[in-house]
Scaffold this active site. Structure first.
Site, mmCIF file in Angstrom:
data_model
loop_
_atom_site.group_PDB
_atom_site.id
_atom_site.type_symbol
_atom_site.label_atom_id
_atom_site.label_comp_id
_atom_site.label_asym_id
_atom_site.label_seq_id
_atom_site.Cartn_x
_atom_site.Cartn_y
_atom_site.Cartn_z
ATOM 1 N N SER A 14 -15.433 54.735 -20.714
ATOM 2 C CA SER A 14 -16.771 54.281 -20.269
ATOM 3 C C SER A 14 -16.792 53.093 -19.572
ATOM 4 O O SER A 14 -15.949 51.889 -20.041
ATOM 5 C CB SER A 14 -17.789 54.414 -21.177
ATOM 6 O OG SER A 14 -19.166 54.546 -20.641
ATOM 7 N N GLN A 23 -17.955 51.720 -10.695
ATOM 8 C CA GLN A 23 -19.415 52.058 -10.718
ATOM 9 C C GLN A 23 -20.075 50.824 -9.924
ATOM 10 O O GLN A 23 -19.893 49.749 -10.227
ATOM 11 C CB GLN A 23 -19.817 51.740 -12.248
ATOM 12 C CG GLN A 23 -21.190 52.040 -12.424
ATOM 13 C CD GLN A 23 -21.459 51.722 -14.070
ATOM 14 O OE1 GLN A 23 -21.514 50.744 -14.316
ATOM 15 N NE2 GLN A 23 -21.787 53.028 -14.849
ATOM 16 N N TYR A 48 -31.367 48.351 -14.338
ATOM 17 C CA TYR A 48 -31.038 47.497 -13.531
ATOM 18 C C TYR A 48 -31.728 48.064 -12.141
ATOM 19 O O TYR A 48 -32.435 48.918 -12.203
ATOM 20 C CB TYR A 48 -29.382 47.856 -13.193
ATOM 21 C CG TYR A 48 -28.645 47.110 -14.352
ATOM 22 C CD1 TYR A 48 -28.788 45.996 -14.600
ATOM 23 C CD2 TYR A 48 -27.813 47.995 -15.017
ATOM 24 C CE1 TYR A 48 -28.132 45.175 -15.906
ATOM 25 C CE2 TYR A 48 -26.958 47.342 -16.130
ATOM 26 C CZ TYR A 48 -27.288 46.199 -16.598
ATOM 27 O OH TYR A 48 -26.608 45.510 -17.598
ATOM 28 N N ARG A 107 -25.057 57.591 -12.919
ATOM 29 C CA ARG A 107 -25.573 57.315 -14.323
ATOM 30 C C ARG A 107 -27.023 57.081 -14.246
ATOM 31 O O ARG A 107 -27.580 56.280 -13.596
ATOM 32 C CB ARG A 107 -24.869 55.919 -14.789
ATOM 33 C CG ARG A 107 -25.301 55.637 -16.351
ATOM 34 C CD ARG A 107 -24.352 54.587 -16.837
ATOM 35 N NE ARG A 107 -23.398 55.392 -17.870
ATOM 36 C CZ ARG A 107 -22.765 54.768 -18.681
ATOM 37 N NH1 ARG A 107 -23.010 53.536 -19.233
ATOM 38 N NH2 ARG A 107 -21.626 55.487 -19.272
ATOM 39 N N ARG A 157 -16.473 51.675 -26.867
ATOM 40 C CA ARG A 157 -16.026 50.824 -28.122
ATOM 41 C C ARG A 157 -14.828 51.482 -28.735
ATOM 42 O O ARG A 157 -13.718 50.760 -28.918
ATOM 43 C CB ARG A 157 -16.925 50.564 -29.126
ATOM 44 C CG ARG A 157 -18.358 49.935 -28.692
ATOM 45 C CD ARG A 157 -19.176 49.702 -29.966
ATOM 46 N NE ARG A 157 -20.184 48.521 -29.432
ATOM 47 C CZ ARG A 157 -21.418 49.099 -28.802
ATOM 48 N NH1 ARG A 157 -21.621 50.280 -28.509
ATOM 49 N NH2 ARG A 157 -22.283 48.130 -28.405
#
Length: 793
Positions: free
Chosen positions: A434, A513, A594, A642, A736
């Site tokens: 990710s 991205q 964003y 996304r 993570r």
């Protein structure tokens, strides 16, 4: 009380069946409860009474139950082996009595469109609710508990004054809880299905789920045996289906007969019977506090979990075990009640998350009817995310293999290592690294850190490695450390990284991205204070509307029409550089508050022009940017988007709107939707938990008909296999876990014994493709453990 109406544990619900223990701190007898009132004579209240009396025979314990001893409002009760283990340890007398009456079975049958699929190895144990109550009544009487049937309990404030401890086990409609509502602060959430508890006078030979597609809509039957000659039958359907079928106008007998007719095949033409049965709507109960002074909540009074994971009676019994243990272990009553809540709250919260996933799956059952038959069965069995692919494989490898074959897994290939195609790009497995912001660029230029960071993860076996959000302008950065693609030098630096990935990790794709920070820009590096404004050197912010992200944040300027054109061109230019830099996939970042996300959410877009208001207008600018990017992005290379599928805040983007947003981007050429949530407003209240965002991806995949990438607390390869095989997502993005282990995907392959094209070890690393030995494994195992005799009080 809902928990006393039986339970159907089909999702492997876990909990801590805590036995009463010896006390590590000698109790202060002045502060330990001697005179105890228990409100509610269901299993939780009765078992609490028996445990507390057994531990201290001199206690005066009174149970108040407003119904007669033989009144019952349900039929069967299911308890897990884990709960039974706690009962056996705490009170062997009750355990032996239960064992004598249990009906046990292993199989689950799922019947859908006249096809039955059976999964074995589930190990259920059930008995009649009336028999359970009789066992607990007898035990309480033997121990000297004062059972007062047909007796309303005195008001809770009076009980609190005249007793050392008051246990409120009075169910989902708890009067005790309501009396102290301001203290306990309960939240009762209704849900969308109606259901009714009935019984059949024969024993199913398995736990049975049957789906009926009627002219009015989808209905489902949950059935299980609770004695050699009787079964519980729960019929459930959406509220609108219930009304369309006319159940709202039928009495108890008519409803019972209609249900028997609808499910005549499952019942073999036999009738159903009722027992004060009524159609009801499940309500989830959550309390901010579980105790007040010497009053404590237990069972359904404190919490409820949907019957489809069989946790009502189980949770109440485990509450009783924990409460009794804490009263023994702690020196004072306040400490005991605090310890009880501290111990049980996380277990209950986890169970409620699983229960919510299960009940929502059944609410949205119609969404999955078109799945291949075995995948539908697998999806149902894994709906709560507690039963997993690996768990089912251990229980019934034949069933799991049949699901994998239908899915298209080659022999010996776990679902996560099957390929997936997006436009001209074929991904060799379903794992995505990710996008993770690293805040380690200088003037937007990625350096050696990015080469090592992304290169290491590319070598680690994932099919697709995503960059962090790469900003399209200096003003579009989140922090001074954010990477960009607004200069040729930045493009050249990214080319160095993509060249390494393609040469050093053949078969691994790398995606970029693209995004713009909007109102969340000009902040410190994450480890210096996330979302905190820079102490100096700030740059001006722009956003759909002049709303700061949080108090103390910079107020952005509302974008003018001319500025919208400039931003659109910045995205277009960055996409051209990304193509030249050799990226295999481009993702447009329209999530997390964003800039483009700010247009989509009604909480952050207050414009009154053509770019604000309705969802169609809020979508206008993000779609314009998408079109501008798609126009210059090579046609054979895929684009994803996304989104934040919910803002986790009242008045924000709804799940229904998220589906429409996905549809809109797909219609404009998006090849997949990367489904995230939240981070749009600072006051959000996310419902964290394992795989907690995947239901949004699931919904978008099935309702919008577009491939999806699921993200959010997906941490194990078992989770990935489960989500892929159930059809809830097409790809899984993990963040993570890849920080913890850059070779997460290759290690997942090694742990599953997989060595195939879906997980190719780089040649220099092949010697490490098997886990190293960690120590001696041939020591003799202990064969016999002796225990001293157990004595009952």
């Amino acid at each position: 009380m809902l928990s006393t109406r039986g339970s159907t544990p089909t999702s492997g619900a876990r909990g801590t069946a805590r036995p009463a223990t010896t006390n590590p701190h000698p109790p202060d007898n002045r502060n330990h409860p001697h005179r105890i009132a228990i409100v509610g004579g269901g299993p939780g209240g009765l078992y609490t009474a028996a445990l507390l009396k057994r531990l201290a025979p001199d206690r005066e314990i009174t149970v108040y139950e407003r119904n007669a001893p033989d009144d019952t409002f349900g039929f069967g009760v299911v308890l897990s082996d884990e709960t039974l283990g706690g009962i056996e340890h705490a009170d062997p007398v009750v355990h032996e009595a239960l064992k004598a009456h249990f009906v046990r079975w292993d199989d689950i049958d799922i019947v859908h469109r006249n096809t039955r699929h059976t999964s074995g190895g589930h190990r259920f144990a059930a008995l009649g609710r009336r028999r359970l109550l009789e066992i607990l009544h007898d035990r309480c009487r033997d121990l000297g508990v004062d059972l007062r049937f047909r007796t309303e309990a005195p008001p809770p404030d009076r009980l609190a004054r005249t007793h050392d401890l008051v246990v409120a086990a009075d169910g989902v409609h708890s009067a005790t809880r309501e009396a102290y509502r301001d203290v306990f602060r309960p939240r009762l959430t209704p849900h969308r299905c109606r259901y009714i508890w009935l019984a059949a006078d024969f024993a199913f030979d398995a736990f049975r789920f049957e789906i009926a597609e009627t002219e009015h809509g989808v209905m489902q039957l949950h059935g299980y045996p609770y004695s050699p000659d009787a079964s519980t039958v729960i019929v459930e359907m959406r509220e609108e289906v219930w009304r369309a079928a006319g159940f709202d106008e039928l009495d108890e007998a008519e409803s019972t007969a209609r249900c028997a007719k609808i499910f005549t095949e499952a019942l073999g033409g036999r009738p159903l019977r009722s027992n004060k049965s009524a159609w009801t709507t499940f309500r989830t109960v959550v309390n901010e506090r579980w105790s007040h002074g010497n009053v404590v909540l237990l069972g359904d009074a404190a919490h409820t979990a949907h019957f489809s994971i069989g946790s009502g009676t189980k949770l109440a019994v485990e509450d009783a075990l924990a409460l009794a243990a804490c009263l023994e272990e702690q020196p004072t009553l306040p400490q005991a009640l605090a310890a009880y809540e501290e111990e049980r709250r996380p277990v209950v919260a986890s169970t409620q998350r699983a229960a919510k996933a299960s009940l929502e799956w059944f609410e949205d059952l119609a969404r999955y009817l078109g799945q291949p038959p075995r995948q539908f069965a697998f999806n149902l069995l894994t709906r709560s995310r507690r039963v997993t692919h690996e768990n089912l494989r251990l229980r019934d490898v034949g069933f799991t293999d049949s699901v994998e074959r239908e899915f298209g897994c080659p022999p010996g290939t776990p679902p996560m290592f099957t390929p997936f195609r997006l436009r001209g790009l074929t991904l060799r497995n379903r794992v995505v690294v990710s996008a993770m912001d690293m805040y380690s660029a200088t003037d937007g230029v990625p350096g050696d850190f990015h080469l090592v960071h992304l290169g290491a993860r590319a070598l680690g076996g994932a099919a697709l490695v995503m960059t962090e959000m790469v900003c399209v302008s200096p003003e579009g950065r989140i922090t001074p450390g954010c990477a960009g693609l607004y200069t040729g030098r930045q493009g050249e630096a990214w080319r160095r990284i993509t060249d390494f990935v393609h040469a050093g990790a053949p078969g691994t794709a790398i995606g970029v991205q693209l995004g713009h920070s909007g109102r969340k820009g000009s902040t410190r590096l994450m480890w210096e204070g996330m979302d905190e404004p820079l102490p100096d050197g700030n740059w001006p912010l722009v956003a759909p509307s002049p709303l700061p992200y949080r108090p103390g944040s910079q107020v952005p300027r509302e974008l003018s029409r001319a500025q919208l054109t400039d931003v659109r061109q910045q995205f277009r230019a960055a996409a051209e550089r990304a193509g030249q830099a050799g990226f295999d996939l481009l993702e447009l970042h329209c999530a997390h508050g964003y800039l483009l996300s700010g247009f989509l959410s009604p909480l952050t877009n207050h414009r009154t022009d053509a770019y604000g208001g309705s969802l169609e207008k809020r979508l206008r600018f993000p779609l314009e940017v998408f079109d501008a990017v798609r126009e210059v992005w090579p046609d054979e290379r895929p684009m994803t988007v996304r989104i934040s599928a919910t803002d986790w805040a009242e008045g924000g983007t709804s799940a229904e709107e998220a589906v429409e947003i996905a549809r809109a981007f797909a219609a404009h050429g998006a090849d997949a939707i990367d489904v995230s949530t939240g981070q749009v407003v600072s006051g959000e209240r996310p419902e964290f938990g394992r795989s907690y965002q995947t239901p949004y991806a699931d919904r978008i995949r099935h309702e919008a008909g577009v491939p999806v990438i699921a993200v959010g607390a997906i941490s194990s390869w078992d989770d990935v296999n489960s989500l892929i095989l159930a059809g809830r997502t097409d790809l899984c993005a993990l963040a993570r876990p890849h920080l913890y282990d850059p070779h997460w995907t290759l290690h997942a392959a090694a742990e599953q014994g997989y060595d195939g094209p879906g997980a190719v070890w780089p040649a220099p690393y092949r010697a490490g493709s098997r886990p190293p030995r960690t120590g001696r494994t041939d020591a003799p195992k202990p064969r016999l453990t002796l225990h001293g005799p157990r004595q009952d009080v």
